[in-house]
Design a protein around this motif. Structure first.
Motif, PDB file in Angstrom:
ATOM      1  N   ALA A  33       0.939  -1.183   0.073  1.00  0.00           N
ATOM      2  CA  ALA A  33       0.011   0.058  -0.115  1.00  0.00           C
ATOM      3  C   ALA A  33       0.935   1.120   0.076  1.00  0.00           C
ATOM      4  CB  ALA A  33      -1.007   0.055   1.190  1.00  0.00           C
ATOM      5  N   LEU A  34       0.365   2.097  -0.952  1.00  0.00           N
ATOM      6  CA  LEU A  34       1.189   3.365  -0.781  1.00  0.00           C
ATOM      7  C   LEU A  34       0.101   4.576  -0.780  1.00  0.00           C
ATOM      8  CD1 LEU A  34       3.726   2.692  -3.708  1.00  0.00           C
ATOM      9  CD2 LEU A  34       4.269   2.895  -1.415  1.00  0.00           C
ATOM     10  N   GLN A 105       5.961  -8.436 -10.409  1.00  0.00           N
ATOM     11  CA  GLN A 105       4.721  -7.798  -9.937  1.00  0.00           C
ATOM     12  C   GLN A 105       4.792  -6.903  -9.022  1.00  0.00           C
ATOM     13  OE1 GLN A 105       1.390 -10.409 -10.926  1.00  0.00           O
ATOM     14  NE2 GLN A 105       2.687 -12.037 -12.043  1.00  0.00           N
ATOM     15  N   PHE A 106       4.330  -5.867  -9.255  1.00  0.00           N
ATOM     16  CA  PHE A 106       3.956  -4.757  -7.855  1.00  0.00           C
ATOM     17  C   PHE A 106       2.473  -4.788  -8.061  1.00  0.00           C
ATOM     18  CE2 PHE A 106       8.134  -3.954  -9.544  1.00  0.00           C
ATOM     19  CZ  PHE A 106       8.904  -3.627  -8.373  1.00  0.00           C
ATOM     20  N   GLU A 107       1.739  -5.254  -6.967  1.00  0.00           N
ATOM     21  CA  GLU A 107       0.438  -5.198  -6.890  1.00  0.00           C
ATOM     22  C   GLU A 107       0.166  -3.935  -5.860  1.00  0.00           C
ATOM     23  OE1 GLU A 107      -3.596  -7.797  -6.431  1.00  0.00           O
ATOM     24  OE2 GLU A 107      -1.565  -8.579  -5.668  1.00  0.00           O
ATOM     25  N   ILE A 108      -0.267  -2.915  -6.228  1.00  0.00           N
ATOM     26  CA  ILE A 108      -0.056  -1.719  -5.401  1.00  0.00           C
ATOM     27  C   ILE A 108      -1.417  -1.175  -5.172  1.00  0.00           C
ATOM     28  CG2 ILE A 108       0.773   0.868  -5.022  1.00  0.00           C
ATOM     29  CD1 ILE A 108       3.151  -0.162  -6.954  1.00  0.00           C
ATOM     30  N   ASP A 109      -1.732  -0.707  -4.001  1.00  0.00           N
ATOM     31  CA  ASP A 109      -3.064   0.154  -3.621  1.00  0.00           C
ATOM     32  C   ASP A 109      -2.426   1.425  -3.173  1.00  0.00           C
ATOM     33  OD1 ASP A 109      -5.389   0.832  -2.688  1.00  0.00           O
ATOM     34  OD2 ASP A 109      -5.207  -0.266  -0.781  1.00  0.00           O
ATOM     35  N   GLY A 179      -7.791  -1.197  -0.721  1.00  0.00           N
ATOM     36  CA  GLY A 179      -8.072  -1.074  -2.052  1.00  0.00           C
ATOM     37  C   GLY A 179      -8.085  -2.456  -2.993  1.00  0.00           C
ATOM     38  N   LEU A 180      -7.032  -3.249  -2.439  1.00  0.00           N
ATOM     39  CA  LEU A 180      -6.925  -4.705  -3.246  1.00  0.00           C
ATOM     40  C   LEU A 180      -8.084  -5.229  -2.626  1.00  0.00           C
ATOM     41  CD1 LEU A 180      -3.123  -4.715  -2.910  1.00  0.00           C
ATOM     42  CD2 LEU A 180      -4.508  -4.110  -4.814  1.00  0.00           C
ATOM     43  N   TYR A 181      -8.541  -5.425  -1.609  1.00  0.00           N
ATOM     44  CA  TYR A 181      -9.538  -6.292  -1.057  1.00  0.00           C
ATOM     45  C   TYR A 181     -10.828  -5.921  -1.576  1.00  0.00           C
ATOM     46  CZ  TYR A 181     -12.674  -8.844   2.281  1.00  0.00           C
ATOM     47  OH  TYR A 181     -13.508  -9.407   2.991  1.00  0.00           O
ATOM     48  N   LEU A 182     -11.100  -4.876  -1.767  1.00  0.00           N
ATOM     49  CA  LEU A 182     -12.501  -4.312  -2.463  1.00  0.00           C
ATOM     50  C   LEU A 182     -12.603  -4.260  -3.718  1.00  0.00           C
ATOM     51  CD1 LEU A 182     -13.292  -1.320   0.185  1.00  0.00           C
ATOM     52  CD2 LEU A 182     -14.254  -3.569   0.290  1.00  0.00           C
TER      53      LEU A 182
END
Length: 363
Positions: A33-34, A105-109, A179-182
């Motif tokens: 998360a950022l 991979q960067f999975e960013i919220d 953000g990634l959850y919802l």
């Protein structure tokens, strides 16, 4: 004249910024998360990097080239520079090397900085508490805190801050950023927000650890533009780094800001204090990681006025220029032309009647 032109040119060029570097091991998938609105640099471990990102977390999303987006650029080293990322740019960023199936991979919220909840321990303010969330299954919302940053000053009283990100956890499942959850769900829940917590600190200076950062001097006194307020931007600063300001050697603290005691200035919350809005002439200096990096002298550019109230200080600044009649604006130009004309006539008059040619050099 040259000094004024140089100052105008320097203001037209963006103030040197700082991109927070984010790395992920080669061939791995990193979830983090950022904060939106704060520049980051995604490091790609491949020599010739190719970048794509899944711009939407819904199933209908697709891959597009980051180069097609104005605030995303691939650097000459192959890294991905994202300027002022938007919450809508939450997603999965892929980097790989041509002919290589290994992908990082960067999975960013990118959590919305405009909803940042700020508290100060010196004001006995409490961070957000855990809350329940029902979205098909029982879960709870909590804040995952980063470590405290170092004190923003040394040798004198300072402050330090830590950032917290919104996370959701289900029973027997690993926590995931909100953000990634919802994903694409929009919930009107006031707890879905990042946090920043501040407290006072006092540490000695360690000269062996000085960063030796460059210093920038900004002199506004010759610009001839009178305004009610100015926004100052601290070079090399970021919400992810310790930053502090002072006016005429007086610290501008978060404690005074949150309690409404910074009467003639406003520390900008979305930038974590990187930007400062000022309403009164003074000598302003900003520090990054305990070192002074810039000094601002707006003595000739600010028109003294009464400080704004706390409610008005958070609004976008509106620049106001002094109204001057058109004939008065043209007066210096007309005067300059007349003076140059008289000097030219005076120079050429001795040449009449002389056979020798002369060259007039105008510098």
């Amino acid at each position: 004249m040259l000094t004024t032109l140089w100052l105008l040119l320097s203001l037209a060029v963006p103030v040197p910024g700082f991109y927070t570097p984010i790395s992920c091991p080669r061939g791995q998938k990193c979830q983090l998360a950022l904060l939106s609105g704060n520049d980051v640099l995604l490091d790609c471990p491949f020599l010739k990097a190719y970048w794509y990102y899944h711009y939407s977390l819904s199933k209908e999303g697709w891959l597009i080239r980051p180069s097609e987006i104005s605030n995303i650029k691939v650097t000459s080293q192959g890294n991905l520079a994202i300027s002022s990322p938007l919450p809508s740019q939450t997603g999965v960023y892929f980097c790989w090397e041509e002919g290589n199936t290994e992908v990082t991979q960067f999975e960013i919220d990118f959590q919305n900085i405009n909803f940042l909840y700020v508290t100060h321990n010196g004001l006995n303010e409490m961070p957000l508490q855990n809350e329940s969330l029902h979205v098909g299954s029982k879960a709870f919302i909590f804040t995952r805190w980063e470590p405290w940053q170092v004190c923003n000053r040394c040798g004198v009283p300072g402050e330090r801050k830590r950032l917290g990100y919104c996370y959701i956890e289900e029973p027997q499942e690993k926590p995931m950023s909100c953000g990634l959850y919802l994903r694409d769900q929009k919930l009107p829940h006031t707890r879905l927000r990042p946090e920043m917590q501040v407290e006072a600190c006092l540490v000695p200076c360690e000269h062996s650890k000085e960063m030796d950062q460059p210093q920038f001097i900004y002199d506004y006194s010759q610009l001839g533009k009178l305004t009610d307020n100015l926004w100052l931007d601290c070079p090399l600063a970021s919400i992810y780094r310790p930053v502090s300001w002072e006016a005429n050697n007086t610290p501008l603290t978060w404690q005074n800001e949150l309690s409404g005691k910074n009467l003639h200035s406003t520390l900008d919350i979305p930038s974590g204090g990187r930007q400062l809005q000022i309403f009164q002439p003074a000598i302003y200096r900003c520090f990054v990681e305990q070192e002074v990096v810039a000094q601002f002298n707006p003595l000739g550019a600010l028109k003294p006025k009464e400080p704004q109230t706390r409610e008005n200080k958070t609004q976008e600044p509106v620049s106001k220029t002094l109204s001057i009649p058109l004939w008065l604006k043209l007066l210096p130009f007309v005067g300059t032309v007349l003076v140059l004309g008289l000097l030219l006539l005076k120079t050429l008059s001795p040449l009449s009647g002389k056979s020798r040619n002369r060259t007039l050099l105008v510098k």
